[in-house]
Every structure is written in structure tokens, then in C-alpha cells.
Design a protein around this motif. Structure first.
Motif, mmCIF file in Angstrom:
data_model
loop_
_atom_site.group_PDB
_atom_site.id
_atom_site.type_symbol
_atom_site.label_atom_id
_atom_site.label_comp_id
_atom_site.label_asym_id
_atom_site.label_seq_id
_atom_site.Cartn_x
_atom_site.Cartn_y
_atom_site.Cartn_z
ATOM 1 N N ILE A 11 -40.573 59.685 17.322
ATOM 2 C CA ILE A 11 -39.135 59.258 17.128
ATOM 3 C C ILE A 11 -38.685 58.132 17.760
ATOM 4 C CG2 ILE A 11 -36.757 60.047 16.788
ATOM 5 C CD1 ILE A 11 -37.799 62.936 16.388
ATOM 6 N N HIS A 12 -38.688 58.054 19.167
ATOM 7 C CA HIS A 12 -38.721 57.075 20.088
ATOM 8 C C HIS A 12 -36.868 56.677 19.892
ATOM 9 C CE1 HIS A 12 -42.162 56.234 22.354
ATOM 10 N NE2 HIS A 12 -42.995 56.277 21.456
ATOM 11 N N GLY A 13 -36.081 57.443 19.946
ATOM 12 C CA GLY A 13 -34.712 57.024 19.954
ATOM 13 C C GLY A 13 -34.140 56.669 18.602
ATOM 14 N N GLN A 14 -34.934 56.676 17.514
ATOM 15 C CA GLN A 14 -34.388 56.085 16.306
ATOM 16 C C GLN A 14 -33.958 57.112 15.386
ATOM 17 O OE1 GLN A 14 -34.369 53.132 15.664
ATOM 18 N NE2 GLN A 14 -35.957 52.176 17.018
ATOM 19 N N LYS A 15 -32.465 57.428 15.700
ATOM 20 C CA LYS A 15 -31.813 58.478 15.284
ATOM 21 C C LYS A 15 -31.473 58.486 13.642
ATOM 22 C CE LYS A 15 -28.343 61.746 15.007
ATOM 23 N NZ LYS A 15 -27.725 61.626 13.662
ATOM 24 N N ARG A 20 -33.120 60.059 8.430
ATOM 25 C CA ARG A 20 -33.409 60.090 6.877
ATOM 26 C C ARG A 20 -34.965 60.877 6.527
ATOM 27 N NH1 ARG A 20 -38.219 57.321 5.197
ATOM 28 N NH2 ARG A 20 -38.837 56.754 7.250
ATOM 29 N N VAL A 21 -35.880 61.205 7.566
ATOM 30 C CA VAL A 21 -36.987 61.987 7.377
ATOM 31 C C VAL A 21 -36.513 63.659 7.139
ATOM 32 C CG1 VAL A 21 -38.713 60.335 7.892
ATOM 33 C CG2 VAL A 21 -37.891 62.053 9.637
ATOM 34 N N LEU A 22 -35.557 63.865 7.966
ATOM 35 C CA LEU A 22 -35.057 65.364 7.971
ATOM 36 C C LEU A 22 -34.400 65.370 6.496
ATOM 37 C CD1 LEU A 22 -33.645 65.699 11.376
ATOM 38 C CD2 LEU A 22 -35.505 66.947 10.577
ATOM 39 N N LEU A 219 -40.141 55.781 10.562
ATOM 40 C CA LEU A 219 -40.508 57.211 11.076
ATOM 41 C C LEU A 219 -41.426 57.784 9.923
ATOM 42 C CD1 LEU A 219 -40.527 59.188 13.462
ATOM 43 C CD2 LEU A 219 -38.612 59.941 12.456
ATOM 44 N N THR A 220 -42.568 58.534 10.119
ATOM 45 C CA THR A 220 -43.127 59.305 8.931
ATOM 46 C C THR A 220 -43.128 60.925 9.366
ATOM 47 O OG1 THR A 220 -44.953 57.648 8.732
ATOM 48 C CG2 THR A 220 -45.589 59.756 8.125
ATOM 49 N N ALA A 221 -42.842 61.366 8.057
ATOM 50 C CA ALA A 221 -42.968 62.781 8.184
ATOM 51 C C ALA A 221 -44.018 63.232 7.003
ATOM 52 C CB ALA A 221 -41.612 63.458 7.395
ATOM 53 N N ALA A 222 -44.796 64.206 7.358
ATOM 54 C CA ALA A 222 -45.896 64.703 6.552
ATOM 55 C C ALA A 222 -45.789 66.200 6.262
ATOM 56 C CB ALA A 222 -47.326 64.358 7.149
ATOM 57 N N TRP A 230 -49.741 65.409 2.420
ATOM 58 C CA TRP A 230 -49.063 64.309 1.942
ATOM 59 C C TRP A 230 -48.011 63.616 2.804
ATOM 60 C CZ3 TRP A 230 -49.835 69.276 0.102
ATOM 61 C CH2 TRP A 230 -50.358 69.469 -1.245
ATOM 62 N N THR A 231 -47.738 62.507 2.598
ATOM 63 C CA THR A 231 -46.556 61.950 3.433
ATOM 64 C C THR A 231 -45.279 62.058 2.549
ATOM 65 O OG1 THR A 231 -46.961 59.657 2.614
ATOM 66 C CG2 THR A 231 -48.040 60.323 4.774
ATOM 67 N N LEU A 232 -44.138 61.928 3.084
ATOM 68 C CA LEU A 232 -42.869 62.241 2.223
ATOM 69 C C LEU A 232 -42.154 60.963 2.156
ATOM 70 C CD1 LEU A 232 -41.297 65.579 3.669
ATOM 71 C CD2 LEU A 232 -42.326 65.052 1.220
ATOM 72 N N THR A 233 -41.810 60.513 0.906
ATOM 73 C CA THR A 233 -40.941 59.368 0.620
ATOM 74 C C THR A 233 -39.843 59.808 -0.368
ATOM 75 O OG1 THR A 233 -42.212 58.750 -1.644
ATOM 76 C CG2 THR A 233 -43.287 58.053 0.427
ATOM 77 N N SER A 234 -38.802 58.707 -0.671
ATOM 78 C CA SER A 234 -37.780 59.032 -1.387
ATOM 79 C C SER A 234 -38.205 59.490 -2.781
ATOM 80 C CB SER A 234 -36.888 57.754 -1.235
ATOM 81 O OG SER A 234 -37.497 56.549 -1.738
#
Length: 245
Positions: A11-15, A20-22, A219-222, A230-234
Motif C-alpha cells: 500500500i505504501h501510504g496510498q490511502k 478504492r480496493v476495499l 494498488l491491486t487486490a486479488a 482473479w484481480t478486481l476491477t471496477s
């Protein structure tokens, strides 16, 4: 129903990216979704304090979240220790407050000035007064690994040929070349971050989810379910198939 598990890369501080990914995970799996965070919550990005607040709030609300330790999280933890500790794994000219690593940006999110020619001990004294005790406890309670069925989640990777129970903390937090170059099977599919790639990549024996959020990239969520990834997208799930050799 198959068992479903989600993972989020460095994540590196990217709130804003974390939020968004949550949201993507909640849309796909609901508030009860099981999520593994792969470490490196702080440094480089502008909102490290807010990232840790978000993770603590989720934990305290009873979310099914597992937090792994990254090398940057250990650097932050050790800087706040008594006595102050430096990570011996780093090159001699680097230290946590160096702009290349981003500790200065992390402390700025707490209102602490780490710039100029200030002595580390003075910066640490200001940090100890500014960083909430709950954040220090969060850093010190982070886990090294999470194993679920045929999956193993870890920040950096594992040393090939070494049993999972015998892996060292240094390798789990820092390993790169030996792990990346190995193409044989591991005891489990290793899901990791630590080394940025242009897009989440499935190598057959490992999946890398660090897509460079520390450098301003998304950032990526899988999703891991029934042996598939899978990866998650909008637009929903996108299959993450094994990349061609």
C-alpha cells in the motif's frame, strides 16, 4: 460454496488507493470478506498515518483481516524502538529516513519534520511523541506469514528448497533474486509483494501483487477461490492466468 480469500499488495501510504480496493472487495465479497494484507503499509506515499488508522479501524470492527509484516513496516517499528535500530540488510548508505525509502514521508503524515540535518535521535523523540501507541502496537503485532490450504501469503517470498517452518525472517521480508529465479514448485502457491511489477503476475509457483503503489501506481487486490485467481476491477473479476514463460 468454494472458500474465497482476497489479498491486497503493498500500500505504501496510498490511502485513496486502499479505499478504492476495499470498496472493490466489499462489492465482490461483502463486509465479511477474508482479506490478507501483504505488508508495506507505510513509506513513500502521503497518507501512511491514515492507512494504519483504516487498518486498525477494520480490525477493531471485527473484519476478517490478516496483516502481514513488510520490510518497510519493520524499519518503522525499529526506528521507534529503544534503542533506535537500523535494518542491517540495507545498503550502508541507506537508512529509513532517506527519501528513497520514504520514512521521512511517513513521519510527515504524523506532523514530524525529518528533513534537513536533524539528528536521528531528535527526529525519533518527536516521532515518539506524535505516533499513537496503537500504531506502534499494530506494527509490532504483524504476522510473518499466513497459510490457507494450498496458499501461502508472505511479504517478499521464501527461499527455495527450505521448509516453510525453517524460513528466516530476513528472507520472508527481503528475498528477491533467488526466489524470483526459481521456476520449480514450492510447497504451496506463494502470494507476495515487495518487488514492483507493471501488473499483477501469476508465475505458476507464485503470484506477485506489488504493482507499484509506492511509486504512485494503482494498488491491486486479488481473489483466490477454488484454485483460481482473479484481480478486481471496477468491472468485476478479471482472470489472472499463468504468464507464458
Amino acid at each position: 460454496m468454494p472458500s474465497t480469500l482476497y489479498a491486497i499488495g503493498d500500500i505504501h501510504g496510498q490511502k485513496a488507493e486502499l479505499d478504492r480496493v476495499l470498496d472493490l472487495i466489499q462489492t465482490d465479497g461483502g463486509t465479511g470478506a477474508e482479506v490478507v494484507f501483504l505488508g508495506d503499509y507505510t513509506d513513500r506515499g502521503p497518507d501512511s498515518r491514515a492507512v494504519i488508522d483504516t487498518l486498525i479501524d477494520g480490525r477493531d470492527a471485527g473484519r476478517n483481516w490478516t496483516f502481514l509484516r513488510g520490510n518497510h513496516d519493520r524499519m518503522f517499528d525499529w526506528f521507534m524502538s529503544d534503542p533506535l535500530r537500523h535494518d542491517p540488510y540495507m545498503m550502508v548508505e541507506l537508512y529509513w529516513l532517506h527519501p528513497r525509502l520514504g520514512g521521512d514521508t511517513t513521519l510527515a503524515s504524523y506532523g514530524v519534520d525529518a528533513g534537513g540535518r536533524r539528528r536521528e535521535q531528535d527526529v525519533q523523540a518527536d516521532a515518539l511523541a506524535a505516533v499513537p501507541a496503537s500504531h506502534l502496537s499494530f506494527l509490532r503485532d504483524l504476522r510473518m506469514t499466513h497459510v490457507r490450504g494450498d496458499l501461502m501469503f508472505v511479504h517478499a517470498g521464501i527461499r527455495p528448497g527450505v521448509a516453510i517452518k525453517d524460513q528466516t525472517e530476513e528472507d520472508l521480508l527481503w528475498i528477491r533474486k533467488e526466489f524470483h529465479d526459481y521456476t520449480g514448485p514450492h510447497p504451496k502457491l506463494i502470494v507476495h509483494g515487495h518487488t514492483p511489477v507493471d501488473a499483477a503476475t501469476h508465475y505458476g509457483n507464485r503470484v506477485n501483487l506489488d504493482t507499484g503503489a509506492g511509486y504512485g501506481k494503482p494498488l491491486t487486490a486479488a481473489v483466490f477461490e477454488d484454485g483460481k485467481v482473479w484481480t478486481l476491477t471496477s468491472e468485476g473479476r478479471v482472470p489472472l492466468d499463468v504468464s507464458p514463460a
